[in-house]
Scaffold this motif. Structure first.
Motif, PDB file in Angstrom:
ATOM      1  N   UNK A 113       0.858  -1.191   0.000  1.00  0.00           N
ATOM      2  CA  UNK A 113       0.000   0.000   0.000  1.00  0.00           C
ATOM      3  C   UNK A 113       0.891   1.237   0.000  1.00  0.00           C
ATOM      4  N   UNK A 114       0.656   2.112  -0.973  1.00  0.00           N
ATOM      5  CA  UNK A 114       1.499   3.304  -1.137  1.00  0.00           C
ATOM      6  C   UNK A 114       0.676   4.575  -1.031  1.00  0.00           C
ATOM      7  N   UNK A 115       1.139   5.504  -0.225  1.00  0.00           N
ATOM      8  CA  UNK A 115       0.584   6.864  -0.193  1.00  0.00           C
ATOM      9  C   UNK A 115       1.455   7.734  -1.090  1.00  0.00           C
ATOM     10  N   UNK A 116       0.816   8.441  -2.022  1.00  0.00           N
ATOM     11  CA  UNK A 116       1.533   9.351  -2.914  1.00  0.00           C
ATOM     12  C   UNK A 116       0.890  10.729  -2.796  1.00  0.00           C
ATOM     13  N   UNK A 117       1.646  11.717  -2.342  1.00  0.00           N
ATOM     14  CA  UNK A 117       1.088  13.063  -2.230  1.00  0.00           C
ATOM     15  C   UNK A 117       1.262  13.808  -3.555  1.00  0.00           C
ATOM     16  N   UNK A 118       0.339  14.717  -3.821  1.00  0.00           N
ATOM     17  CA  UNK A 118       0.383  15.471  -5.070  1.00  0.00           C
ATOM     18  C   UNK A 118       0.252  14.567  -6.279  1.00  0.00           C
ATOM     19  N   UNK A 119      -0.667  13.607  -6.211  1.00  0.00           N
ATOM     20  CA  UNK A 119      -0.775  12.576  -7.253  1.00  0.00           C
ATOM     21  C   UNK A 119      -1.771  12.922  -8.344  1.00  0.00           C
ATOM     22  N   UNK A 120      -2.250  14.154  -8.373  1.00  0.00           N
ATOM     23  CA  UNK A 120      -3.282  14.511  -9.355  1.00  0.00           C
ATOM     24  C   UNK A 120      -2.732  14.711 -10.757  1.00  0.00           C
ATOM     25  N   UNK A 121      -1.447  15.052 -10.865  1.00  0.00           N
ATOM     26  CA  UNK A 121      -0.885  15.340 -12.180  1.00  0.00           C
ATOM     27  C   UNK A 121       0.631  15.194 -12.135  1.00  0.00           C
ATOM     28  N   UNK A 122       1.264  15.283 -13.291  1.00  0.00           N
ATOM     29  CA  UNK A 122       2.721  15.364 -13.365  1.00  0.00           C
ATOM     30  C   UNK A 122       3.457  14.208 -12.721  1.00  0.00           C
ATOM     31  N   UNK A 123       4.499  14.539 -11.958  1.00  0.00           N
ATOM     32  CA  UNK A 123       5.380  13.538 -11.374  1.00  0.00           C
ATOM     33  C   UNK A 123       4.645  12.627 -10.400  1.00  0.00           C
ATOM     34  N   UNK A 138      -3.920   7.451   9.314  1.00  0.00           N
ATOM     35  CA  UNK A 138      -5.028   6.698   9.924  1.00  0.00           C
ATOM     36  C   UNK A 138      -6.026   6.237   8.872  1.00  0.00           C
ATOM     37  N   UNK A 139      -6.369   7.104   7.916  1.00  0.00           N
ATOM     38  CA  UNK A 139      -7.340   6.743   6.885  1.00  0.00           C
ATOM     39  C   UNK A 139      -6.772   5.687   5.937  1.00  0.00           C
ATOM     40  N   UNK A 140      -5.501   5.770   5.659  1.00  0.00           N
ATOM     41  CA  UNK A 140      -4.860   4.744   4.827  1.00  0.00           C
ATOM     42  C   UNK A 140      -4.951   3.383   5.496  1.00  0.00           C
ATOM     43  N   UNK A 141      -4.637   3.332   6.776  1.00  0.00           N
ATOM     44  CA  UNK A 141      -4.686   2.067   7.517  1.00  0.00           C
ATOM     45  C   UNK A 141      -6.114   1.568   7.625  1.00  0.00           C
ATOM     46  N   UNK A 142      -7.058   2.489   7.837  1.00  0.00           N
ATOM     47  CA  UNK A 142      -8.461   2.101   7.920  1.00  0.00           C
ATOM     48  C   UNK A 142      -8.965   1.526   6.599  1.00  0.00           C
ATOM     49  N   UNK A 143      -8.478   2.073   5.488  1.00  0.00           N
ATOM     50  CA  UNK A 143      -8.943   1.645   4.161  1.00  0.00           C
ATOM     51  C   UNK A 143      -8.281   0.360   3.701  1.00  0.00           C
ATOM     52  N   UNK A 144      -6.971   0.277   3.831  1.00  0.00           N
ATOM     53  CA  UNK A 144      -6.227  -0.860   3.282  1.00  0.00           C
ATOM     54  C   UNK A 144      -5.545  -1.744   4.336  1.00  0.00           C
ATOM     55  N   UNK A 145      -5.616  -1.328   5.598  1.00  0.00           N
ATOM     56  CA  UNK A 145      -5.082  -2.166   6.659  1.00  0.00           C
ATOM     57  C   UNK A 145      -3.631  -1.920   7.028  1.00  0.00           C
ATOM     58  N   UNK A 146      -2.924  -1.114   6.235  1.00  0.00           N
ATOM     59  CA  UNK A 146      -1.507  -0.881   6.506  1.00  0.00           C
ATOM     60  C   UNK A 146      -0.990   0.224   5.593  1.00  0.00           C
ATOM     61  N   UNK A 147       0.261   0.591   5.805  1.00  0.00           N
ATOM     62  CA  UNK A 147       0.968   1.551   4.949  1.00  0.00           C
ATOM     63  C   UNK A 147       2.399   1.049   4.782  1.00  0.00           C
ATOM     64  N   UNK A 148       2.779   0.735   3.539  1.00  0.00           N
ATOM     65  CA  UNK A 148       4.104   0.198   3.263  1.00  0.00           C
ATOM     66  C   UNK A 148       5.052   1.203   2.637  1.00  0.00           C
ATOM     67  N   UNK A 149       4.497   2.126   1.834  1.00  0.00           N
ATOM     68  CA  UNK A 149       5.315   3.025   1.014  1.00  0.00           C
ATOM     69  C   UNK A 149       4.746   4.435   1.129  1.00  0.00           C
ATOM     70  N   UNK A 150       5.599   5.393   1.372  1.00  0.00           N
ATOM     71  CA  UNK A 150       5.199   6.801   1.357  1.00  0.00           C
ATOM     72  C   UNK A 150       6.039   7.537   0.330  1.00  0.00           C
ATOM     73  N   UNK A 151       5.373   8.213  -0.603  1.00  0.00           N
ATOM     74  CA  UNK A 151       6.060   9.050  -1.581  1.00  0.00           C
ATOM     75  C   UNK A 151       5.704  10.505  -1.301  1.00  0.00           C
ATOM     76  N   UNK A 152       6.663  11.253  -0.794  1.00  0.00           N
ATOM     77  CA  UNK A 152       6.463  12.677  -0.498  1.00  0.00           C
ATOM     78  C   UNK A 152       6.765  13.491  -1.758  1.00  0.00           C
ATOM     79  N   UNK A 153       5.742  13.637  -2.594  1.00  0.00           N
ATOM     80  CA  UNK A 153       5.923  14.336  -3.869  1.00  0.00           C
ATOM     81  C   UNK A 153       5.376  15.754  -3.863  1.00  0.00           C
ATOM     82  N   UNK A 154       4.342  16.020  -3.088  1.00  0.00           N
ATOM     83  CA  UNK A 154       3.684  17.331  -3.135  1.00  0.00           C
ATOM     84  C   UNK A 154       4.693  18.449  -2.903  1.00  0.00           C
TER      85      UNK A 154
END
Length: 251
Positions: free
Chosen positions: A11-21, A76-92
């Motif tokens: 499970x990956x969180x990606x910030x600023x994922x609406x466009x571009x990089x 918290x919402x990531x864990x609630x939705x998918x059960x965990x958080x494995x990858x964080x991409x700080x792009x924003x």
């Protein structure tokens, strides 16, 4: 060999994922098998379509990363939705352009808050969960301005230089605890942040003359680096800032 790049079940969180990089990285991670939590202020419809077409799970969290207030909820919402958080991409990230002699405190603070402050506190919140689970991957999106000065972007250069340092510091603290912290430093890519440069014939020509590859990069060309740093293939890679720049820094 391909198995070590497989992100199935992650499970990956990606910030600023609406466009571009950010969008390109989210799609690349999804194509490698990861479920995606896309964080940002703008519509993620285009990103969602591409991620779901890859057969990956998708969830949107609307958040203004100009403050650290949403940070705990993102994890918290990531864990609630998918059960965990494995990858964080700080792009924003944001940028403000003006001569340093005229640069305002407002523009300084706005850029530093998004590009550096929120990145740190989101990494901290993600790491608390990752430490409980025995590890994870944090990928920061740095810049060529993590290595060089640039012109007319003092807060951006300061934030990206700081982000390179922060990447190394967190790697030193968390590497032995199973968390890989690394960064990607994109060169000159076709994104919203570079529109002004690409539309200035003189500046664009000067930039292109310095790039050995002879062209601007496309966001999709960052996907491989992101998958590498998010995967088992990079398990012994800690604290690196990986340039993806068409050879700019080699010149």
């Amino acid at each position: 060999m391909t198995d070590i790049f497989n992100l199935s079940g992650r499970v990956a969180v990606v910030t600023g994922a609406n466009t571009g990089i950010g969008q390109a990285i989210a799609i690349a991670l999804a194509n490698a098998g990861a479920s995606i939590v896309a964080v940002g202020r703008s519509s993620m419809d285009e990103t969602e379509s591409a991620v779901r077409a890859a057969g990956a799970g998708f969830h949107v969290i609307k958040a203004d990363l100009g403050s650290i207030e949403p940070v705990k909820n993102i994890v918290a919402e990531t864990i609630s939705t998918f059960g965990k958080l494995d990858i964080l991409v700080n792009n924003a990230g944001i940028i403000r352009r003006a001569d340093s002699i005229d640069f305002t405190e407002e523009d300084w603070d706005a850029v530093m808050d998004v590009n550096l402050k929120t990145t740190f506190f989101l990494s901290q919140a993600a790491a608390r969960h990752m430490l409980e689970r025995g590890g994870g991957k944090i990928i920061n999106i740095a810049s060529l301005l993590s290595f060089q000065g640039g012109i007319r972007i003092p807060s951006y250069t300061a934030s990206k230089s700081g982000l390179a340092g922060l990447t190394r510091l967190l790697a030193c603290e968390w590497a032995a605890k199973g968390i890989n912290v690394n960064a990607i430093a994109p060169g000159y890519f076709v994104t919203n942040n570079t529109t002004a440069l690409r539309e200035d014939p003189e500046r664009s020509a000067g930039i292109l003359s310095r790039i050995p590859a002879g062209r601007w990069g496309t966001p999709a060309e960052l996907g491989g680096a992101a998958v590498f740093l998010a995967s088992q293939a990079s398990d012994y890679v800690h604290g690196t800032v990986l340039p993806v720049d068409g050879g700019w820094l080699a010149r």
